[in-house]
Design an enzyme around this catalytic site. Structure first.
Site, PDB file in Angstrom:
ATOM      1  N   VAL A 136       0.813  -1.226   0.000  1.00 15.06           N
ATOM      2  CA  VAL A 136       0.000   0.000   0.000  1.00 15.06           C
ATOM      3  C   VAL A 136       0.844   1.274   0.000  1.00 15.06           C
ATOM      4  CG1 VAL A 136      -2.007  -1.059   1.095  1.00 15.06           C
ATOM      5  CG2 VAL A 136      -0.231   0.003   2.522  1.00 15.06           C
ATOM      6  N   TYR A 137       2.131   1.183   0.247  1.00 16.93           N
ATOM      7  CA  TYR A 137       2.971   2.375   0.248  1.00 16.93           C
ATOM      8  C   TYR A 137       3.048   2.930  -1.178  1.00 16.93           C
ATOM      9  CZ  TYR A 137       4.752   1.115   4.937  1.00 16.93           C
ATOM     10  OH  TYR A 137       4.880   0.811   6.271  1.00 16.93           O
TER      11      TYR A 137
END
Length: 344
Positions: free
Chosen positions: A61-62
């Protein structure tokens, strides 16, 4: 650089590791963390390796996968010199297969992460959150399959409650599946909730803590002072809403003690805050993040020396909070305390 085992595993990790949430800079949250591109990321990785920091932590998700891609490019040609940790389970989209820890999601997400990282194995895969909709047996059997296929070497979790983690450990033991060896947790002088249940569990079960946000969402950088406005360049303007609420008077009291100890030791406020964490039980590694070389080098200065016991005591006392029920009787009532001595 000091190295510690992830407690009950044979994996040795540096006491400082590098978080790559600053790579990519996509989206409201991650653009506030940092915007490092491939060239700057490689320079930061170079500095880490020179200092003995060889564990790099990321997550799908980064920056919507951009962090993993940039990390993969930064370690290209030296994969054998680094440990790669990444996380998955949090939503990557709105579709039914875009979130969670189902067999379908984990298999496809691991393959996608391997492509982005440019590697054929992940040293440590951590479940980024507990998935209440997927049976624990399904999750752990899938991790076992992926490990047997050589795509994962160790597994862990992040942001689990005590019962989430203990149930997973019990199921793993019952079936002979891989046990979680790491728990990536929020822990700082400002946020000591980890000590109430998760730390005793980690001591008992041999789970190493990888600490994220050791500076309390950027509040323990030395830039926030009583009676002064939030600095214009503080990422808290964009990220405070994503973190726990903070008692400002408690924050200022902690900063006052950090300032005093920094003056005594010739160290910086962030170095003192990180060094305190490195003195705590179960902490295997503190994840540092940096938007630039100056910030990174300052954080690296947290190792190679130790706080005096009296200094640790002052930090313990100024940051102490009363835990909620059922934990507080074991801290304040003699009969309970005799049966359960404190972890710290």
């Amino acid at each position: 650089m000091e190295y510690r085992n992830l407690v009950a595993s044979g994996l040795k990790v540096p006491v400082l590791s590098f978080g790559t949430g600053t790579f990519g800079g996509q989206g409201t949250l991650f653009s506030a963390w940092g915007r490092s591109g491939a060239e700057e990321a490689r320079r930061l990785v170079d500095i880490c390796l020179e200092a003995g920091v060889n564990l790099f932590d990321s997550a799908d998700v980064y920056s919507s996968g951009a962090s993993e891609e940039i990390l993969g490019a930064a370690i290209k040609g030296r994969r054998d010199k680094v440990l790669v940790s990444t996380k998955m389970s949090l939503p990557m989209g709105e579709g039914p297969f875009d979130a969670g820890s189902s067999r379908h999601r984990l298999v496809t997400s691991v393959e996608a992460a391997l492509r982005r990282l440019g590697t054929d194995y992940i040293d440590l895969l951590q479940l980024h959150a507990f998935d209440a909709f997927t049976p624990v047996d399904e999750v752990l059997s899938t991790l076992d399959t992926l490990m047997r296929a050589g795509k994962l070497r160790y597994v862990g979790v992040s942001n689990f409650s005590g019962w989430h983690l203990m149930k997973s450990l019990a199921v793993a033991e019952r079936h002979g599946w891989p046990r979680h060896v790491a728990h990536q947790v929020y822990y700082s002088l400002l946020g000591r909730d980890y000590e109430w249940e998760l730390m005793p569990l980690a001591c008992d079960q041999g789970v190493g803590a990888l600490v994220w946000s050791p500076l309390g969402w950027g509040r323990l950088t030395g830039k926030i002072r009583r009676g002064q406005p939030l600095p214009a360049d503080s990422r808290l303007h964009a990220t405070a809403q994503f973190g726990p609420p903070v008692d400002e008077q408690r924050l200022y009291a902690i900063v006052d003690v950090l300032d005093a100890i920094a003056a005594e030791t010739g160290r910086t406020v962030p170095q003192i805050a990180i060094a305190w964490l490195l003195s705590r039980p179960t902490v295997s590694s503190v994840i540092i993040g940096a938007r630039d070389e100056t910030q990174l080098r300052d954080n690296l200065g947290a190792v190679g020396w130790s706080l005096a016991p009296a200094q640790i005591k002052r930090l313990d006392e100024v940051s102490a909070v009363m835990p909620p029920y059922p934990y507080y009787p074991y801290r304040v009532q003699e009969g309970f305390a005799r049966l359960n001595p404190p972890t710290v």
